[in-house]
Design a protein around this motif. Sequence first.
Motif, PDB file in Angstrom:
ATOM      1  N   LEU A   1       0.914  -1.123   0.273  1.00  0.00           N
ATOM      2  CA  LEU A   1      -0.034   0.016  -0.113  1.00  0.00           C
ATOM      3  C   LEU A   1       0.748   1.062   0.132  1.00  0.00           C
ATOM      4  CD1 LEU A   1      -2.687  -1.254   2.650  1.00  0.00           C
ATOM      5  CD2 LEU A   1      -2.927  -1.015   0.335  1.00  0.00           C
ATOM      6  N   GLU A   2       0.262   2.170  -0.793  1.00  0.00           N
ATOM      7  CA  GLU A   2       0.960   3.531  -0.551  1.00  0.00           C
ATOM      8  C   GLU A   2       0.577   4.579   0.152  1.00  0.00           C
ATOM      9  OE1 GLU A   2       2.764   6.403  -4.258  1.00  0.00           O
ATOM     10  OE2 GLU A   2       0.980   5.383  -4.560  1.00  0.00           O
ATOM     11  N   ALA A   3       1.294   5.089   1.008  1.00  0.00           N
ATOM     12  CA  ALA A   3       0.733   6.306   1.892  1.00  0.00           C
ATOM     13  C   ALA A   3       1.540   7.567   1.520  1.00  0.00           C
ATOM     14  CB  ALA A   3       1.176   5.934   3.410  1.00  0.00           C
ATOM     15  N   ASN A   4       0.689   8.668   1.837  1.00  0.00           N
ATOM     16  CA  ASN A   4       1.141   9.798   1.518  1.00  0.00           C
ATOM     17  C   ASN A   4       1.248  11.003   2.800  1.00  0.00           C
ATOM     18  OD1 ASN A   4       2.245  11.980   0.004  1.00  0.00           O
ATOM     19  ND2 ASN A   4       0.326  12.510  -0.780  1.00  0.00           N
ATOM     20  N   PRO A   5       1.684  10.504   4.023  1.00  0.00           N
ATOM     21  CA  PRO A   5       1.682  11.366   5.027  1.00  0.00           C
ATOM     22  C   PRO A   5       2.649  12.531   4.738  1.00  0.00           C
ATOM     23  CG  PRO A   5       3.371   9.834   5.192  1.00  0.00           C
ATOM     24  CD  PRO A   5       2.507   9.482   4.088  1.00  0.00           C
ATOM     25  N   PRO A   6       2.595  13.647   5.539  1.00  0.00           N
ATOM     26  CA  PRO A   6       3.574  14.777   5.256  1.00  0.00           C
ATOM     27  C   PRO A   6       4.978  14.192   5.448  1.00  0.00           C
ATOM     28  CG  PRO A   6       1.980  15.267   7.100  1.00  0.00           C
ATOM     29  CD  PRO A   6       1.927  13.860   6.764  1.00  0.00           C
ATOM     30  N   TYR A   7       5.944  14.890   4.547  1.00  0.00           N
ATOM     31  CA  TYR A   7       7.250  14.357   4.431  1.00  0.00           C
ATOM     32  C   TYR A   7       7.814  14.723   5.803  1.00  0.00           C
ATOM     33  CZ  TYR A   7       6.835  13.906  -0.570  1.00  0.00           C
ATOM     34  OH  TYR A   7       6.799  13.578  -1.876  1.00  0.00           O
ATOM     35  N   HIS A   8       8.739  14.031   6.077  1.00  0.00           N
ATOM     36  CA  HIS A   8       9.490  14.210   7.307  1.00  0.00           C
ATOM     37  C   HIS A   8      10.194  15.551   7.186  1.00  0.00           C
ATOM     38  CE1 HIS A   8      12.081  13.763  10.611  1.00  0.00           C
ATOM     39  NE2 HIS A   8      13.157  13.398  10.338  1.00  0.00           N
ATOM     40  N   TYR A   9      10.695  15.998   6.392  1.00  0.00           N
ATOM     41  CA  TYR A   9      11.127  17.337   5.871  1.00  0.00           C
ATOM     42  C   TYR A   9      11.674  17.303   4.192  1.00  0.00           C
ATOM     43  CZ  TYR A   9      15.698  15.383   7.550  1.00  0.00           C
ATOM     44  OH  TYR A   9      17.085  14.822   7.685  1.00  0.00           O
ATOM     45  N   GLN A  10      12.009  18.494   3.947  1.00  0.00           N
ATOM     46  CA  GLN A  10      12.784  18.855   2.551  1.00  0.00           C
ATOM     47  C   GLN A  10      14.061  18.954   3.081  1.00  0.00           C
ATOM     48  OE1 GLN A  10       9.724  18.259   0.169  1.00  0.00           O
ATOM     49  NE2 GLN A  10      11.371  19.138  -0.844  1.00  0.00           N
ATOM     50  N   PHE A  11      15.019  18.188   2.294  1.00  0.00           N
ATOM     51  CA  PHE A  11      16.358  18.458   2.596  1.00  0.00           C
ATOM     52  C   PHE A  11      17.184  18.375   1.346  1.00  0.00           C
ATOM     53  CE2 PHE A  11      20.575  17.434   4.608  1.00  0.00           C
ATOM     54  CZ  PHE A  11      20.564  18.443   5.220  1.00  0.00           C
ATOM     55  N   TYR A  12      17.862  19.261   1.016  1.00  0.00           N
ATOM     56  CA  TYR A  12      18.456  19.532  -0.344  1.00  0.00           C
ATOM     57  C   TYR A  12      17.590  19.496  -1.217  1.00  0.00           C
ATOM     58  CZ  TYR A  12      22.911  18.032   2.319  1.00  0.00           C
ATOM     59  OH  TYR A  12      23.815  17.883   3.067  1.00  0.00           O
TER      60      TYR A  12
ATOM     61  N   ASP B   1      28.114  18.729   5.127  1.00  0.00           N
ATOM     62  CA  ASP B   1      28.347  20.067   5.600  1.00  0.00           C
ATOM     63  C   ASP B   1      27.558  21.016   4.731  1.00  0.00           C
ATOM     64  OD1 ASP B   1      29.755  21.883   7.115  1.00  0.00           O
ATOM     65  OD2 ASP B   1      31.691  21.454   6.430  1.00  0.00           O
ATOM     66  N   PHE B   2      27.417  22.373   5.239  1.00  0.00           N
ATOM     67  CA  PHE B   2      26.604  23.357   4.502  1.00  0.00           C
ATOM     68  C   PHE B   2      27.487  24.361   3.861  1.00  0.00           C
ATOM     69  CE2 PHE B   2      23.474  21.643   7.062  1.00  0.00           C
ATOM     70  CZ  PHE B   2      21.902  22.164   6.461  1.00  0.00           C
ATOM     71  N   THR B   3      27.485  23.999   2.518  1.00  0.00           N
ATOM     72  CA  THR B   3      28.587  25.003   1.615  1.00  0.00           C
ATOM     73  C   THR B   3      27.728  25.194   0.306  1.00  0.00           C
ATOM     74  OG1 THR B   3      29.709  23.135   0.384  1.00  0.00           O
ATOM     75  CG2 THR B   3      30.663  23.820   2.310  1.00  0.00           C
ATOM     76  N   PHE B   4      28.014  26.266  -0.195  1.00  0.00           N
ATOM     77  CA  PHE B   4      27.423  26.782  -1.801  1.00  0.00           C
ATOM     78  C   PHE B   4      27.822  25.879  -2.634  1.00  0.00           C
ATOM     79  CE2 PHE B   4      26.686  30.634   0.248  1.00  0.00           C
ATOM     80  CZ  PHE B   4      25.276  30.853   0.304  1.00  0.00           C
TER      81      PHE B   4
ATOM     82  N   PRO C   1      18.347  33.135  -5.219  1.00  0.00           N
ATOM     83  CA  PRO C   1      18.968  34.392  -5.434  1.00  0.00           C
ATOM     84  C   PRO C   1      18.171  35.277  -6.421  1.00  0.00           C
ATOM     85  CG  PRO C   1      20.091  32.342  -6.958  1.00  0.00           C
ATOM     86  CD  PRO C   1      19.262  31.931  -5.814  1.00  0.00           C
ATOM     87  N   ALA C   2      18.675  36.376  -6.386  1.00  0.00           N
ATOM     88  CA  ALA C   2      17.740  37.367  -7.133  1.00  0.00           C
ATOM     89  C   ALA C   2      18.502  38.779  -7.571  1.00  0.00           C
ATOM     90  CB  ALA C   2      16.625  38.099  -6.144  1.00  0.00           C
ATOM     91  N   LEU C   3      17.984  39.519  -8.350  1.00  0.00           N
ATOM     92  CA  LEU C   3      18.495  40.533  -8.963  1.00  0.00           C
ATOM     93  C   LEU C   3      18.438  41.838  -8.126  1.00  0.00           C
ATOM     94  CD1 LEU C   3      18.079  40.515 -12.576  1.00  0.00           C
ATOM     95  CD2 LEU C   3      20.026  39.699 -11.608  1.00  0.00           C
ATOM     96  N   GLY C   4      17.425  42.003  -7.237  1.00  0.00           N
ATOM     97  CA  GLY C   4      16.926  42.982  -6.252  1.00  0.00           C
ATOM     98  C   GLY C   4      16.284  42.463  -5.299  1.00  0.00           C
ATOM     99  N   ALA C   5      16.337  43.249  -4.251  1.00  0.00           N
ATOM    100  CA  ALA C   5      15.433  42.921  -2.994  1.00  0.00           C
ATOM    101  C   ALA C   5      15.296  44.186  -2.133  1.00  0.00           C
ATOM    102  CB  ALA C   5      16.016  41.799  -2.030  1.00  0.00           C
ATOM    103  N   GLY C   6      14.010  44.659  -1.695  1.00  0.00           N
ATOM    104  CA  GLY C   6      13.956  45.907  -0.709  1.00  0.00           C
ATOM    105  C   GLY C   6      12.487  45.883  -0.543  1.00  0.00           C
ATOM    106  N   GLU C   7      12.066  47.236  -0.576  1.00  0.00           N
ATOM    107  CA  GLU C   7      10.656  47.822  -0.162  1.00  0.00           C
ATOM    108  C   GLU C   7      10.180  48.687  -1.200  1.00  0.00           C
ATOM    109  OE1 GLU C   7      11.172  47.585   4.811  1.00  0.00           O
ATOM    110  OE2 GLU C   7      11.781  49.492   3.595  1.00  0.00           O
ATOM    111  N   ILE C   8       9.021  48.611  -1.307  1.00  0.00           N
ATOM    112  CA  ILE C   8       8.321  49.571  -2.552  1.00  0.00           C
ATOM    113  C   ILE C   8       7.061  50.254  -1.807  1.00  0.00           C
ATOM    114  CG2 ILE C   8       6.908  47.652  -3.271  1.00  0.00           C
ATOM    115  CD1 ILE C   8       7.418  48.610  -6.134  1.00  0.00           C
TER     116      ILE C   8
ATOM    117  N   GLY D   1      25.285  31.566   6.722  1.00  0.00           N
ATOM    118  CA  GLY D   1      24.547  31.486   8.058  1.00  0.00           C
ATOM    119  C   GLY D   1      23.212  31.564   7.774  1.00  0.00           C
ATOM    120  N   GLN D   2      22.838  32.567   6.887  1.00  0.00           N
ATOM    121  CA  GLN D   2      21.286  32.502   6.258  1.00  0.00           C
ATOM    122  C   GLN D   2      21.136  31.457   5.506  1.00  0.00           C
ATOM    123  OE1 GLN D   2      21.729  36.066   4.583  1.00  0.00           O
ATOM    124  NE2 GLN D   2      21.219  37.228   6.667  1.00  0.00           N
ATOM    125  N   LEU D   3      21.889  30.508   4.714  1.00  0.00           N
ATOM    126  CA  LEU D   3      21.525  29.322   4.231  1.00  0.00           C
ATOM    127  C   LEU D   3      21.048  28.428   4.960  1.00  0.00           C
ATOM    128  CD1 LEU D   3      21.961  27.816   1.487  1.00  0.00           C
ATOM    129  CD2 LEU D   3      24.078  27.021   2.091  1.00  0.00           C
TER     130      LEU D   3
END
Length: 575
Positions: free
Chosen positions: A187-198, A292-295, A477-484, A313-315
Motif C-alpha cells: 500500500l502507498e501512503a502519503n503522510p507529510p514529508y519528514h522534511y525537505q532536505f537538499y 556540511d553546508f557549503t554553496f 538568489p535575485a537581482l533585487g530585494a527591498g521595499e516598495i 549563515g542564512q543558508l
Amino acid sequence: MKTNSFCLNRSKRHQLPIDDTNDSTLPDDDFSINLIASLSSEIAADNMLNKMIAICIIAILLLYIDMNLTSNSTVPSFDSNGQYDGGTYLRSIINSDKPFEDMNLPTCAQDVIITLHKAEEEKDNKKKEHTCRGILIRDDIIITSSGCAENNFTFDFPGSGGDKVEAIPHPSLNSKKVMKKSHLGFLEANPPYHYQFYDKPVRRNRVFLSRQSDTISTDKVVVIECDAEGRPILHNFPVKKGKKHEMIPINQLDGVVPDDILWEDIDSMNTTKSSHNNATWWNRKITLEEGDFTFDRFEEYRGPPGSLSVNVGQLLEAVDPREHRRAYCYKKKDGSPSDCYDEWRKEKPFSGQHFFEWLDFGSTCLEKKMKDWNEHEVGYKCKSYPFYDNKKRLEHEIYITQSKDKKKLIARYKHDDEFVPESGEYHSKGQPHTYMWGLNKVFYIAKAKKCKSSMNDSRCIDGKKAAKHMKILSGHPALGAGEIYVGKNGTIEGINYSSGHYKPDIKSVTIMYQWMKDEHLNTSALNWIGWKGWSEKQCDNDKTKWQSIKIPNFDTTTLEQSCREVTNSPTWIIQ
C-alpha cells in the motif's frame, strides 16, 4: 462444558495433546475435526470401553474447538528476541479487531505494525467486513497481504498524535513481475514529508528487511526480530490463504522495494536512530563532508556574480526543514554562523546525522540555548515562516506599465490584473510592501500585513508589518530585494534596497535602473531610495568592478553610465 477424570485419564492413552498451558501443542481445527470423524466409528462399534473412550475424546475435542473459536484475540507471547508462537500470533494479526497497541508486541515493533481501516467508500461493500494489518517499512510504504493490497484504507500515522493517513494500492510495486505470484502486496501512503532536505523530500525508514528469512516449519516463527540495538528486522509476514495461515518470507522482495529501503545485512551497523512522540525511525549514517553546508553543495542558492545571494549563515535558515525558523534560533549573538552548527561539526565521534536531524532529534543544543531566553525571545528567535510554493508565488507576481501621459508607473498583479494596494508613504515613514526581483527579471510584491504594535516588534509600523524577503523566493538568489511604496491605483512612488537577508548594494540599483531604461519605462516616475554613502563616487569601475558582473544583457560600460545617471537623477533620495 466440563470433562471428568475418567475421560482425561483415558485420553492420555491415545496421546492427545491437551496441555492448555502451551497453545502451540494443541492440534489445529482441521486435525480435530478429522479425529472426531474417525472416533465416530469407535462409538458405532460393540466394544463398550472403546465407546466410552471415544465419547470422552470427542467431548474434549469439542471443548478445545469451542475454546479455540473464541481465542482469536489471544495476546501473542514473545520471548526476549521478539519471537513468538506463530499459530497464536497468526490468528491475532489476521482476525482480531483489537488494535495492536493493546497487544504484547516487541518494543521495536510497536509503532510499525499498523491496523488498516477500510476507507469510507469501501464500507458500502456487502462483503464481510474484516480488518487488515500491515507493517510500515517506510513512511510511504506499507507491506500487507496481496488481498488487502487491493483496497483503500486509513491508518493512524505513528508519532503524529492520532492523525489519520490514507493508504491506497501501490501501483508501481504491486505491478512488479515477481509480485504477481506473491501473497504479499503493498500500500502507498502519503503522510507529510519528514522534511525537505537538499530540495528533496525525506521519508523515514521504519523497518529493516531481512534477506536471510525463509519459511520455518517450527512452533516459533520469527516475524519481527529486535536486534541488540533495538532495530526491528522483518523476516516474514503472515497471510491467510483460505482457512489456512502461512508465513511468507520477506527475502522474496529483494529487487522489488526501492534501493533506499534499509536491508539488515547491509546497513544495520551503519545507521542512526531518531525518535519523537513515541515513534522511532532509522537513517543511514553520513560523513561530515556529505552533510556540511557549503554553496558548492547548494548551488541553487548562489546566483551569478552581480546578483544577490544569502550568506552561509542564512543558508541554514533557507534550507531549514521545520518551516524555516529564523536563524537566531541557532545562531550566536554576534551573528556568526550557528553555534549549534559548530557543535554539530565538532562533535566527537561525529553523529552521522544531517545537521537538522541532529538539531531536532539527536542533541540538546536548542534546549540549552532556550534556557537563557524568556518566553517572548523563544517565540521571536525561533519563529518559523513557511516559504511560498510556486502557486503562492504566482499570486504575488506583478507587471509594470506606464500611464498614458508616461508620468506614472503602475503595478498590477498578473493573476487577476488588480492594482497593487496602497502602502505607507516613504516620506512619512509608513510601512512599505516587500518586493523581490528575480533572476528572471520578474517582480514579486507581498503587501504589508496587519500586526499589533508592540515594543518587542520594531517591524510593526502603523499597525502593519512587511513580509520577509526569504519567504517570497524561498531564499533563492535575485537581482533585487527591498521595499516598495505604492500609492492609489497601483502607482509606484518609491523603491528602496533594504533587505537584511540579501543586503543589496549600489549594483542592484543600477541593474534595475538599466532594465527600466531597456523596457522604455520612465525612470523619473518614481523615487530611487539609496543608503547613506551611495553616490556617484561609487560608480567608478575601479571601486565597483562592473566587469565582474556576469548577468546576461548587462555590460560594463552601460552599467557604469547608468550608475552615474541614477545617482544624479532628480528623484534620487538618500534614506
